[in-house]
Design an enzyme around this catalytic site. Sequence first.
Site, PDB file in Angstrom:
ATOM      1  N   ARG A   1      26.787  -2.995  40.137  1.00 36.83           N
ATOM      2  CA  ARG A   1      27.024  -1.584  40.488  1.00 36.83           C
ATOM      3  C   ARG A   1      26.386  -1.338  41.842  1.00 36.83           C
ATOM      4  O   ARG A   1      25.237  -1.732  42.071  1.00 36.83           O
ATOM      5  CB  ARG A   1      26.420  -0.652  39.442  1.00 36.83           C
ATOM      6  CG  ARG A   1      26.384   0.798  39.913  1.00 36.83           C
ATOM      7  CD  ARG A   1      25.981   1.763  38.847  1.00 36.83           C
ATOM      8  NE  ARG A   1      27.033   1.922  37.855  1.00 36.83           N
ATOM      9  CZ  ARG A   1      26.993   2.839  36.879  1.00 36.83           C
ATOM     10  NH1 ARG A   1      25.953   3.650  36.789  1.00 36.83           N
ATOM     11  NH2 ARG A   1      27.966   2.931  36.011  1.00 36.83           N
TER      12      ARG A   1
ATOM     13  N   ARG B   1      24.036   3.779  30.320  1.00 46.30           N
ATOM     14  CA  ARG B   1      25.049   3.216  29.414  1.00 46.30           C
ATOM     15  C   ARG B   1      25.645   1.907  29.903  1.00 46.30           C
ATOM     16  O   ARG B   1      25.755   0.943  29.153  1.00 46.30           O
ATOM     17  CB  ARG B   1      26.221   4.203  29.224  1.00 46.30           C
ATOM     18  CG  ARG B   1      26.037   5.208  28.127  1.00 46.30           C
ATOM     19  CD  ARG B   1      26.812   6.457  28.478  1.00 46.30           C
ATOM     20  NE  ARG B   1      26.154   7.053  29.632  1.00 46.30           N
ATOM     21  CZ  ARG B   1      25.140   7.897  29.540  1.00 46.30           C
ATOM     22  NH1 ARG B   1      24.724   8.284  28.373  1.00 46.30           N
ATOM     23  NH2 ARG B   1      24.546   8.373  30.620  1.00 46.30           N
ATOM     24  N   THR B   2      26.079   1.908  31.158  1.00 48.16           N
ATOM     25  CA  THR B   2      26.830   0.731  31.613  1.00 48.16           C
ATOM     26  C   THR B   2      25.937  -0.502  31.593  1.00 48.16           C
ATOM     27  O   THR B   2      26.294  -1.534  31.036  1.00 48.16           O
ATOM     28  CB  THR B   2      27.412   0.988  33.015  1.00 48.16           C
ATOM     29  OG1 THR B   2      28.178   2.186  32.964  1.00 48.16           O
ATOM     30  CG2 THR B   2      28.302  -0.160  33.458  1.00 48.16           C
TER      31      THR B   2
HETATM   32  C1  NCD Z   1      29.771   7.316  35.136  1.00 49.15           C
HETATM   33  C2  NCD Z   1      29.576   6.606  36.455  1.00 49.15           C
HETATM   34  O1  NCD Z   1      28.571   5.934  36.668  1.00 49.15           O
HETATM   35  O2  NCD Z   1      30.497   6.704  37.255  1.00 49.15           O
HETATM   36  N1  NCD Z   1      28.793   6.964  34.213  1.00 49.15           N
HETATM   37  C3  NCD Z   1      29.018   5.877  33.402  1.00 49.15           C
HETATM   38  O3  NCD Z   1      29.015   4.752  33.840  1.00 49.15           O
HETATM   39  N2  NCD Z   1      29.292   6.094  32.119  1.00 49.15           N
HETATM   40  C4  NCD Z   1      29.962   8.776  35.245  1.00 49.15           C
HETATM   41  C5  NCD Z   1      28.955   9.602  35.989  1.00 49.15           C
HETATM   42  O4  NCD Z   1      27.951   9.087  36.493  1.00 49.15           O
HETATM   43  O5  NCD Z   1      29.161  10.794  36.056  1.00 49.15           O
END
Ligand code: NCD
Length: 304
Positions: A101, A51-52
Amino acid sequence: MKSLIDILDLSTKEIDELMACAEDIISNPDKYADKCRRRKLASLFFEPSTRTRLSFEAAMIELGGSVLGFSEAQSSSAAKGESVADTARTVSAFADILVIRHPLEGAPLVAAMNVPIPVINAGDGGHNHPTQTLADLLTIQAEKGRMNHMTIGLCGDLKFGRTVHSLLQAMSRYDGIEFILISPDELKVPEHVKTDILEAGTCSYTETSNLMEVMPELDVLYMTRVQRERFISEADYVRLKDTYILTPDKLKAAKSDLTIMHPLPRVNEIPTIIDSDPRACYFKQVRYGKYIRMALILKLLEVD
Ligand code: NCD
């Protein structure tokens, strides 16, 4: 030049402006189709993401810009031992904005300190995830029609869940917020988050391990995945992973206007049968994530 490393890098006024901008983008997408023409967004993902990463990329494409980057550390020079600072410095020669990230807490901050372009933290270890929080805030505003006076239950892995930490930071700045922190003992919110955020602000909070006991009080239920990749012991993960599983039966005790959220990915904590419940908002959250990231890119690139 401004970066977004921590959600507190934005004032509540700036968050309101981002939400208003996201709402305008939703209503008038054509107006924004060319805003980032000839601009490039680099996405540096040293950890898995669906998603991100893709919502950032879709956001930039919908603004008329382009994207470059990598989606795993092994395909970058990090595999040869390059530092985050050097990777960021290199990529800043090719892009106008950088999204990163990384499994190490603080890596996006290190990147921001070493480049002349805006940096966005897309999740650093078990620390923070400010852009998920922006998506969460837009969801809360859209569903509840307000950002204050509500009871928010956060349930699951509150220790390693970075989206939880950023959401607590953000929501603790609004009036009349009551947090109920629902987790097993081993996965409670870290002490520093309690002292720095929950005890410093005007919000109130209680801790429990019993979801059912507090279900009737909740306006928002924020479910989370137990963060397997941050456990030292697989046996501990296996023991804790299914502590909370939402069922239609359990939801009978909840308010009829409960907002059920989850940053996703889910594992077992929300069975798919819940998806058709009108209170389930986690896929709406995904959609809002793209629009608020569009608004954020515009802001950080100082596009009108
Ligand atoms: C989250 C994350 O990466 O912290 N996911 C996201 O970016 N929507 C939550 C997760 O991984 O559980």
